[in-house]
Design an enzyme around this catalytic site. Structure first.
Site, mmCIF file in Angstrom:
data_model
loop_
_atom_site.group_PDB
_atom_site.id
_atom_site.type_symbol
_atom_site.label_atom_id
_atom_site.label_comp_id
_atom_site.label_asym_id
_atom_site.label_seq_id
_atom_site.Cartn_x
_atom_site.Cartn_y
_atom_site.Cartn_z
ATOM 1 N N LYS A 9 11.715 8.446 -13.181
ATOM 2 C CA LYS A 9 10.967 9.155 -14.217
ATOM 3 C C LYS A 9 10.498 8.168 -15.267
ATOM 4 O O LYS A 9 11.262 7.333 -15.737
ATOM 5 C CB LYS A 9 11.821 10.230 -14.883
ATOM 6 C CG LYS A 9 11.048 10.984 -15.975
ATOM 7 C CD LYS A 9 11.794 12.188 -16.497
ATOM 8 C CE LYS A 9 12.781 11.790 -17.561
ATOM 9 N NZ LYS A 9 13.276 12.936 -18.333
ATOM 10 N N SER A 25 -5.775 8.237 -7.614
ATOM 11 C CA SER A 25 -4.497 7.644 -7.984
ATOM 12 C C SER A 25 -4.277 7.585 -9.489
ATOM 13 O O SER A 25 -5.078 8.069 -10.282
ATOM 14 C CB SER A 25 -4.318 6.239 -7.408
ATOM 15 O OG SER A 25 -5.109 5.323 -8.110
ATOM 16 N N TYR A 58 -0.826 9.403 -6.279
ATOM 17 C CA TYR A 58 -0.018 8.234 -5.930
ATOM 18 C C TYR A 58 -0.238 7.172 -6.992
ATOM 19 O O TYR A 58 -1.208 7.215 -7.744
ATOM 20 C CB TYR A 58 -0.349 7.712 -4.530
ATOM 21 C CG TYR A 58 -1.783 7.285 -4.332
ATOM 22 C CD1 TYR A 58 -2.164 5.960 -4.520
ATOM 23 C CD2 TYR A 58 -2.758 8.203 -3.956
ATOM 24 C CE1 TYR A 58 -3.477 5.563 -4.341
ATOM 25 C CE2 TYR A 58 -4.072 7.823 -3.775
ATOM 26 C CZ TYR A 58 -4.429 6.503 -3.966
ATOM 27 O OH TYR A 58 -5.726 6.115 -3.791
#
Length: 134
Positions: A9, A25, A58
């Site tokens: 995180k 992305s 991503y």
């Protein structure tokens, strides 16, 4: 049996840019990626604190120590410059491996978009084992 657990995180990083016409992305400072145990092209979940948007994409590496966090492609429409986001990555973990599974939590200094604190937490009992100051 496998359980899906938080693996990484990045907490409260500010968006520094957006590129709608990039192929997709999220570009993230390479030093932050490494601290969060994220690799290029890894799937991430993004939670925009300012507008409530949640989306998957991503991650790709940006310039090391730049603090950059750039939304690319369609994701560029889901946040604005200086919005605060949370980036999360999850892993499917076999119950047999839970004892040795750790989560990397990277807290961001909102004034500089750099690492304020890095904690590695043992998932099974949620005790903070180490704090890594950058």
């Amino acid at each position: 049996m496998y359980r899906t657990l938080l693996k990484s995180k990045v907490h409260r990083i500010k968006i520094t840019g957006a590129d709608l016409h990039y192929e997709g992305s999220l570009t993230l400072d390479e030093a932050i990626m490494e601290a969060a145990n994220l690799i290029p092209f890894e799937k991430i979940e993004v939670y925009n604190v300012n507008n409530g948007q949640r989306f998957s994409t991503y991650v790709i590496p940006g310039v090391r120590y730049s603090g950059e966090c750039i939304l690319n492609g369609a994701a560029a429409r889901l946040g604005h410059y200086n919005d605060i986001i949370i980036i999360a990555s999850y892993a499917a973990v076999n119950e047999k491996d839970l004892e040795n599974f750790y989560v990397d939590l990277v807290y961001i200094d909102e004034s500089s978009n750099t690492i304020k604190e890095h904690k590695r937490v043992k998932a099974l009992n949620s005790k903070v084992l180490t704090s890594i100051d950058e």
